[in-house]
Design a protein around this motif. Structure first.
Motif, PDB file in Angstrom:
ATOM      1  N   GLU A 191      44.045  53.102  48.037  1.00  0.00           N
ATOM      2  CA  GLU A 191      43.610  54.499  48.036  1.00  0.00           C
ATOM      3  C   GLU A 191      44.163  55.234  49.251  1.00  0.00           C
ATOM      4  O   GLU A 191      44.534  56.406  49.166  1.00  0.00           O
ATOM      5  CB  GLU A 191      42.086  54.572  48.011  1.00  0.00           C
ATOM      6  N   ALA A 193      37.575  52.336  37.118  1.00  0.00           N
ATOM      7  CA  ALA A 193      36.818  52.913  38.231  1.00  0.00           C
ATOM      8  C   ALA A 193      35.509  53.550  37.777  1.00  0.00           C
ATOM      9  O   ALA A 193      34.659  53.863  38.615  1.00  0.00           O
ATOM     10  CB  ALA A 193      37.669  53.942  38.967  1.00  0.00           C
ATOM     11  N   TRP A 200      39.201  46.073  39.321  1.00  0.00           N
ATOM     12  CA  TRP A 200      40.108  47.218  39.257  1.00  0.00           C
ATOM     13  C   TRP A 200      41.530  46.815  39.593  1.00  0.00           C
ATOM     14  O   TRP A 200      42.478  47.175  38.891  1.00  0.00           O
ATOM     15  CB  TRP A 200      39.634  48.323  40.199  1.00  0.00           C
ATOM     16  N   GLY A 242      43.257  52.709  35.296  1.00  0.00           N
ATOM     17  CA  GLY A 242      42.609  52.915  36.579  1.00  0.00           C
ATOM     18  C   GLY A 242      41.390  53.804  36.483  1.00  0.00           C
ATOM     19  O   GLY A 242      40.376  53.565  37.143  1.00  0.00           O
ATOM     20  N   ALA A 253      35.941  50.456  42.254  1.00  0.00           N
ATOM     21  CA  ALA A 253      36.844  51.306  43.029  1.00  0.00           C
ATOM     22  C   ALA A 253      38.145  50.581  43.360  1.00  0.00           C
ATOM     23  O   ALA A 253      38.176  49.354  43.474  1.00  0.00           O
ATOM     24  CB  ALA A 253      36.170  51.750  44.320  1.00  0.00           C
ATOM     25  N   PRO A 254      39.243  51.320  43.526  1.00  0.00           N
ATOM     26  CA  PRO A 254      40.498  50.710  43.950  1.00  0.00           C
ATOM     27  C   PRO A 254      40.360  50.116  45.350  1.00  0.00           C
ATOM     28  O   PRO A 254      39.486  50.529  46.125  1.00  0.00           O
ATOM     29  CB  PRO A 254      41.486  51.889  43.967  1.00  0.00           C
ATOM     30  N   GLY A 302      40.088  56.596  40.837  1.00  0.00           N
ATOM     31  CA  GLY A 302      40.752  55.432  40.261  1.00  0.00           C
ATOM     32  C   GLY A 302      41.949  55.808  39.414  1.00  0.00           C
ATOM     33  O   GLY A 302      42.993  55.150  39.446  1.00  0.00           O
TER      34      GLY A 302
END
Length: 302
Positions: free
Chosen positions: A287, A275, A249, A271, A281-282, A20
């Motif tokens: 990602e 995360a 996120w 971030g 999570a992104p 993240g």
């Protein structure tokens, strides 16, 4: 506290936070170019691939040391950061001085202490790299704060820089605990309770008072957004963004970036903390646009 303190579980949490952090850092680096923040205002993203900066590289070193030693070893951290320093990762001048001196054989204690006429750096670099450490210690926030303090001294010995790292680690530890804070206000209150009185702490308290503000520019005008690259000018705003959109996120990073300033650093902090929270999570496409973590990070799968 119900977070698992098994080393494998701790590493998994730290890696989730590191990913993240790296996505926030890499996106923020793209948005640091004048006019690029407009991409987020249009709900669009800049074209990939996104390359991360020194914040991610130093966070990788911190995770590697935790995986090897189960705690922060200052000598090993300094040596690894110096060994892995890539001059093309936009390192700041002060941390470059320290790491170059370590690579040349100097003791990090001497190199870090002599910055700014012996006062040490109050920059935001120690805070930018530390969220994965907080996630590692989600089962023990007090230890997260202690280990963050130890980690900061390697490059930043001014008290505000140290407390900035402690605040970010506290945030990630609290966010990573399944029984941790359920609201943004609870998160910021928990951070305040874990860190010493300081300008950073005062900023976190102000951030708590501004949670009902919707305009990030107004909040950044009060808290700062890293334009001065100091911990007290960076950490409170990044933690406000996390608390403002706790559990989301993408929205956390969008809010963080909109105010401008030291965007890669504020987005790395936000971030990484966001995360650390389960389900934080992104987005997968974000990602995918981000440069993978280096293969020397244990468990990274790169």
């Amino acid at each position: 506290m119900t977070a698992d303190h098994d080393p494998a579980s701790r590493l998994a949490r730290a890696l989730a936070s590191l990913r993240g952090l790296s996505v926030g850092d890499a996106l923020g680096a793209q948005l640091s170019t004048p006019g690029m923040v407009g991409w987020l205002r249009r709900r669009e993203l800049p074209p990939g691939p996104w390359r991360w900066t020194d914040d991610t590289e130093m966070a990788c070193a911190l995770v590697a040391v935790l995986a090897a030693r189960r705690r922060v070893d200052q000598d090993e951290l300094a040596a690894l950061m110096a060994e892995r320093r890539d001059p093309e990762r936009d390192y700041g001048s002060t941390v470059t001085q320290v790491l170059d001196a370590v690579r040349a054989g100097d003791d990090w204690r001497t190199a870090s202490a002599r910055l700014f006429k012996g006062r040490g750096s109050w920059g935001n670099g120690a805070a930018a790299r530390v969220a994965p450490l907080g996630a590692w210690y989600a089962d023990d926030p007090a230890q997260a704060v202690h280990q963050a303090e130890i980690s900061a001294y390697v490059t930043h010995q001014h008290r505000e820089a140290v407390v900035g790292a402690m605040a970010v680690a506290a945030a990630a530890a609290l966010a990573g605990d399944p029984d941790g804070p359920k609201t943004g206000a609870e998160l910021l209150d928990g951070i305040t309770a874990l860190i010493p009185r300081s300008a950073v702490g005062q900023g976190v308290r102000r951030a708590r008072d501004m949670l009902d503000y919707a305009d990030s520019s107004t909040v950044a005008a009060v808290l700062g957004s890293g334009r001065r690259t100091s911990a007290q000018d960076t950490v409170p705003y990044a933690l406000w963004a996390v608390a403002r959109s706790l559990g989301d996120w993408e929205e956390t990073v969008r809010i963080t970036a909109r105010a401008g300033g030291d965007v890669d650093t504020t987005c790395a902090i936000a971030g990484g903390v966001a995360a650390a929270r389960a389900g934080g999570a992104p987005p997968a496409d974000w990602e995918a646009d981000t440069e993978p973590l280096p293969g020397w990070v244990p468990g990274s799968g790169s």
